[in-house]
Write an enzyme that holds these catalytic residues in place. Structure first.
Site, mmCIF file in Angstrom:
data_model
loop_
_atom_site.group_PDB
_atom_site.id
_atom_site.type_symbol
_atom_site.label_atom_id
_atom_site.label_comp_id
_atom_site.label_asym_id
_atom_site.label_seq_id
_atom_site.Cartn_x
_atom_site.Cartn_y
_atom_site.Cartn_z
ATOM 1 N N CYS A 207 -3.828 -10.246 -0.238
ATOM 2 C CA CYS A 207 -2.261 -10.723 -1.302
ATOM 3 C C CYS A 207 -2.086 -11.697 -0.969
ATOM 4 O O CYS A 207 -1.964 -13.110 -0.416
ATOM 5 C CB CYS A 207 -2.353 -9.761 -1.998
ATOM 6 S SG CYS A 207 -1.336 -10.689 -4.054
ATOM 7 N N HIS B 23 -6.174 -6.045 -2.709
ATOM 8 C CA HIS B 23 -4.966 -5.286 -2.177
ATOM 9 C C HIS B 23 -6.512 -3.542 -1.373
ATOM 10 O O HIS B 23 -6.177 -2.771 -2.744
ATOM 11 C CB HIS B 23 -4.096 -4.491 -2.598
ATOM 12 C CG HIS B 23 -3.298 -5.544 -2.995
ATOM 13 N ND1 HIS B 23 -2.346 -4.902 -1.824
ATOM 14 C CD2 HIS B 23 -2.819 -6.105 -3.749
ATOM 15 C CE1 HIS B 23 -1.228 -5.504 -2.242
ATOM 16 N NE2 HIS B 23 -2.146 -6.847 -3.489
ATOM 17 N N GLU C 39 -6.064 -0.930 0.697
ATOM 18 C CA GLU C 39 -5.549 -0.405 0.837
ATOM 19 C C GLU C 39 -4.754 0.442 -0.736
ATOM 20 O O GLU C 39 -4.613 1.521 -0.376
ATOM 21 C CB GLU C 39 -3.682 -0.357 1.474
ATOM 22 C CG GLU C 39 -2.773 -1.244 1.062
ATOM 23 C CD GLU C 39 -3.203 -2.713 0.759
ATOM 24 O OE1 GLU C 39 -2.559 -3.182 -0.475
ATOM 25 O OE2 GLU C 39 -4.387 -3.103 0.730
#
Length: 340
Positions: free
Chosen positions: A153, A264, A266
């Site tokens: 990001c 993202h 994660e």
């Protein structure tokens, strides 16, 4: 002669039967993906089974600072878990430190993760530290010292900014709290990142809204070409924002082990904030999110950097800090590490 002819006849019969079988069952044809190696990657075939990856910290937002008013920087715990889950350990990298600190850290870790967030690319300690570490990685790889870098990001945006000689070619867009699919571009099939990805992961990414987007700035393919960034990076996949604007979602450096994703991965696994209504948590999305971590950790295993001693190594590891619950003040992170 007759014996030789009979052997030839038998061979021809076997070849004919194999040909008929392949034509009747096209799935039995082995699919070969073209392997494209970075110039120096052939030298790095010895795995380091103790990989340590540095995560760059950044200035806390006002809401995050309310949890720890004296903190100078923070790291979301989801990034730490994301790497630890694939067999790596983590060293937090502080901001506003002398150049000698970043040089010492760089020589001791096996990869760098530049995380997402809200810091300025130009004026923040995050931006300055990221610039120093980026330059060190370019220098090391140019000298045959394999060192991988990953940007997520804001980290993706910082990589583009630094690779464009600190010029910003990003375009305003709206892709905040939005789950998207990936549209793979032709170069994806020969990229390091995607060419060996499991078919199930590729199917999830292309068919299911499985990437978690939280950004207000985008890189278009047109701007990559106009800025000549497409000479440094190959765009591998795109997504679209709320208005249908197509933006680059994945990049891979042409001659360096550097990767970036605008989304993202994660969050799919580790973020459950009440306001994160778009974050995909399906089994396929979770596996896809973990695939990217597994890939990056596998690259870090090729680096031979190390701390001078076990004691020094232990003094830098994230285990010296405790994560704090921040889900009550932040819509983005359930837990965070703070540094003073």
């Amino acid at each position: 002669m007759s014996g030789m002819c009979s052997h030839f006849g038998l061979a021809a019969l076997v070849l004919y039967l194999l040909t008929v079988d392949v034509l009747a069952n096209p799935r039995s044809i082995p699919v070969q993906r073209t392997t494209r190696l970075h110039p120096n990657s052939i030298r790095y075939n010895v795995n380091n089974n103790r990989p340590i990856i540095g995560i760059l910290s950044q200035e806390p937002s006002k809401s995050m600072a309310s949890v720890s008013p004296e903190s100078v920087s923070y790291i979301a715990a989801s990034y730490v878990k994301w790497l630890e889950g694939q067999g790596a350990r983590v060293v937090p990298i502080r901001i506003n430190q002398p150049d000698s600190y970043y040089k010492a850290i760089f020589n001791s870790i096996n990869g760098l993760l530049i995380p997402g967030g809200g810091a300025s690319l130009v004026t923040s300690g995050y931006g300055r530290a990221g610039s120093i570490l980026y330059d060190l990685s370019i220098e090391a790889n140019n000298n045959g010292d394999f060192f991988p870098v990953w940007g997520t990001c804001l980290g993706f945006e910082l990589l583009l900014y630094l690779s464009a000689a600190k010029k910003n070619y990003l375009t305003s867009c709206e892709s905040y709290n939005r789950a998207s699919t990936l549209k793979f571009l032709p170069d994806a099939s020969t990229s390091h990142l995607y060419q060996r990805a499991p078919d199930g992961v590729l199917k999830t990414l292309s068919k299911e809204k499985s990437t978690s987007n939280f950004h207000h700035w985008c890189m278009t393919r047109e701007n990559m070409t106009m800025s000549n960034l497409d000479k440094f990076y190959r765009p591998l996949a795109t997504s679209t924002d709320d208005s249908g604007l197509e933006f680059v979602a994945t990049i891979e450096a042409v001659n360096y082990p550097i990767w970036g994703v605008q989304f993202h991965p994660e969050k799919n696994v580790y973020e459950w904030g009440a306001n994160l209504t778009s974050v995909p948590h399906s089994p396929g999305a979770v596996k896809a999110g973990l695939y990217f971590a597994d890939f990056f950790v596998s690259q870090a295993r090729k680096s031979q950097h190390r701390f001078s001693s076990r004691r020094e190594e232990e003094s830098y590891l994230i285990y010296n800090y405790s994560p704090v619950y921040t889900g009550n003040v932040s819509s983005s992170f359930l837990q965070s590490y703070f540094f003073y």
